[in-house]
Design a protein around this motif. Structure first.
Motif, PDB file in Angstrom:
ATOM      1  N   GLU A 130       0.805  -0.979   0.026  1.00 50.54           N
ATOM      2  CA  GLU A 130       0.046   0.102   0.010  1.00 50.54           C
ATOM      3  C   GLU A 130       0.888   1.192  -0.026  1.00 50.54           C
ATOM      4  OE1 GLU A 130      -2.121  -3.566   1.072  1.00 50.54           O
ATOM      5  OE2 GLU A 130      -0.568  -2.513   2.251  1.00 50.54           O
ATOM      6  N   LEU A 131       2.071   1.120   0.236  1.00 57.15           N
ATOM      7  CA  LEU A 131       2.719   2.413   0.393  1.00 57.15           C
ATOM      8  C   LEU A 131       3.920   2.317  -0.770  1.00 57.15           C
ATOM      9  CD1 LEU A 131       3.945   2.543   4.083  1.00 57.15           C
ATOM     10  CD2 LEU A 131       2.377   3.785   2.847  1.00 57.15           C
ATOM     11  N   ASN A 132       3.491   1.461  -1.704  1.00 54.44           N
ATOM     12  CA  ASN A 132       4.397   1.429  -3.108  1.00 54.44           C
ATOM     13  C   ASN A 132       3.996   2.515  -3.902  1.00 54.44           C
ATOM     14  OD1 ASN A 132       5.435   1.085  -5.725  1.00 54.44           O
ATOM     15  ND2 ASN A 132       5.385  -1.166  -5.424  1.00 54.44           N
ATOM     16  N   PHE A 133       4.687   3.721  -4.038  1.00 51.86           N
ATOM     17  CA  PHE A 133       4.432   5.063  -4.913  1.00 51.86           C
ATOM     18  C   PHE A 133       5.404   5.119  -5.902  1.00 51.86           C
ATOM     19  CE2 PHE A 133       2.613   5.981  -0.451  1.00 51.86           C
ATOM     20  CZ  PHE A 133       1.292   5.905  -0.901  1.00 51.86           C
ATOM     21  N   LYS A 134       5.200   5.519  -7.113  1.00 52.86           N
ATOM     22  CA  LYS A 134       6.105   5.496  -8.224  1.00 52.86           C
ATOM     23  C   LYS A 134       7.160   6.653  -7.997  1.00 52.86           C
ATOM     24  CE  LYS A 134       3.205   8.194 -11.388  1.00 52.86           C
ATOM     25  NZ  LYS A 134       2.521   8.172 -12.779  1.00 52.86           N
ATOM     26  N   ASP A 135       6.893   7.594  -7.213  1.00 53.67           N
ATOM     27  CA  ASP A 135       7.846   8.441  -6.779  1.00 53.67           C
ATOM     28  C   ASP A 135       8.888   7.857  -5.747  1.00 53.67           C
ATOM     29  OD1 ASP A 135       5.589   8.729  -5.022  1.00 53.67           O
ATOM     30  OD2 ASP A 135       6.381  10.559  -4.336  1.00 53.67           O
ATOM     31  N   VAL A 136       8.763   6.949  -5.386  1.00 51.35           N
ATOM     32  CA  VAL A 136       9.709   6.654  -4.310  1.00 51.35           C
ATOM     33  C   VAL A 136      10.732   5.783  -5.017  1.00 51.35           C
ATOM     34  CG1 VAL A 136       9.946   5.030  -2.273  1.00 51.35           C
ATOM     35  CG2 VAL A 136       7.875   6.311  -2.313  1.00 51.35           C
ATOM     36  N   SER A 141       8.730   0.375  -1.460  1.00 50.20           N
ATOM     37  CA  SER A 141       7.602   1.374  -0.565  1.00 50.20           C
ATOM     38  C   SER A 141       8.130   2.245   0.247  1.00 50.20           C
ATOM     39  CB  SER A 141       6.693   0.317   0.218  1.00 50.20           C
ATOM     40  OG  SER A 141       7.576  -0.581   1.340  1.00 50.20           O
ATOM     41  N   LYS A 142       7.361   3.454   0.590  1.00 44.82           N
ATOM     42  CA  LYS A 142       7.866   4.463   1.220  1.00 44.82           C
ATOM     43  C   LYS A 142       8.324   4.460   2.653  1.00 44.82           C
ATOM     44  CE  LYS A 142       6.288   9.243   1.567  1.00 44.82           C
ATOM     45  NZ  LYS A 142       5.685  10.138   0.611  1.00 44.82           N
ATOM     46  N   ASN A 183       5.857  -0.602 -10.247  1.00 43.48           N
ATOM     47  CA  ASN A 183       4.844   0.284  -9.635  1.00 43.48           C
ATOM     48  C   ASN A 183       3.690  -0.872  -9.055  1.00 43.48           C
ATOM     49  OD1 ASN A 183       6.358   2.465 -10.222  1.00 43.48           O
ATOM     50  ND2 ASN A 183       5.283   2.671 -12.253  1.00 43.48           N
ATOM     51  N   ARG A 184       3.142  -0.258  -8.174  1.00 44.35           N
ATOM     52  CA  ARG A 184       1.926  -1.303  -7.305  1.00 44.35           C
ATOM     53  C   ARG A 184       0.959  -1.636  -8.592  1.00 44.35           C
ATOM     54  NH1 ARG A 184      -1.814   1.527  -3.155  1.00 44.35           N
ATOM     55  NH2 ARG A 184      -0.763   3.215  -3.696  1.00 44.35           N
TER      56      ARG A 184
END
Length: 184
Positions: A130-136, A141-142, A183-184
């Motif tokens: 749930e914390l996998n964001f493409k900007d990380v 995951s973040k 990405n997620r």
């Protein structure tokens, strides 16, 4: 060590042309893990570290290895072997990155000290889907942290982290291996 595969050149798991080593064995079993096939060491061959080092040394004589990344599985689940292996690999490159699903702060003090002395860069923390964001960048995951124990490498990584996430697809026999942070 229990190793699944070694690939070169990989540019999606750290700066430059890297040699990436996937270890086997992980007890965390994160939801939506990108490598669940590496959780178990059953039916795996335990490989001699000096033999593995010789293979990588031979590669480095033919090709420039900018850095080495350990991922998996969880490389820290073979802690003593990992530290011994890294000590050998530092003769090839000072840029060695290790991923782990453990938070650095939660490790025993003696392990923390060995990591500080031997692992130039650590990315810690479990993968949380749930914390996998493409900007990380460079992390799944973040919640995961990039810890620089070798401060000389920090600027190289800061430049690398300006890039978008990248995926590198490699065909190995009849398998397609997708390398990078998805990405997620």
């Amino acid at each position: 060590m229990y190793i699944d595969r070694i690939l070169y050149p990989i540019y999606t798991l750290g700066p430059g042309n890297r040699l990436v080593i996937w270890t086997k064995g992980c007890s965390k079993k994160c939801k939506n893990c990108s490598n669940p096939e590496l959780w178990s060491i059953e039916n795996s061959k335990n490989r001699d570290i000096k033999t593995l080092f010789q293979i990588i040394l031979n590669i480095s004589k033919k090709y420039k290895i900018d850095g080495i990344t350990f991922t998996g599985g969880d490389p820290l689940e073979q802690f003593d072997e990992l530290i011994e292996f890294i000590a050998l690999l530092k003769s090839i490159t000072k840029d060695i990155l290790v991923y782990t699903g453990d938070y650095f702060e939660s490790l025993a003090k003696n392990k923390q000290e060995k990591i500080k002395k031997n692992v130039p860069i650590l990315i810690d923390g479990p993968y949380i889907h749930e914390l996998n964001f493409k900007d990380v960048k460079l992390r799944g995951s973040k919640n995961q942290n990039i810890i620089y124990f070798n401060k000389e490498l920090e600027e190289i990584y800061r430049e690398y982290l300006k890039k978008e996430r990248m995926i590198q697809n490699i065909i190995m026999g009849e398998k397609l291996i997708s390398v990078g942070i998805h990405n997620r």
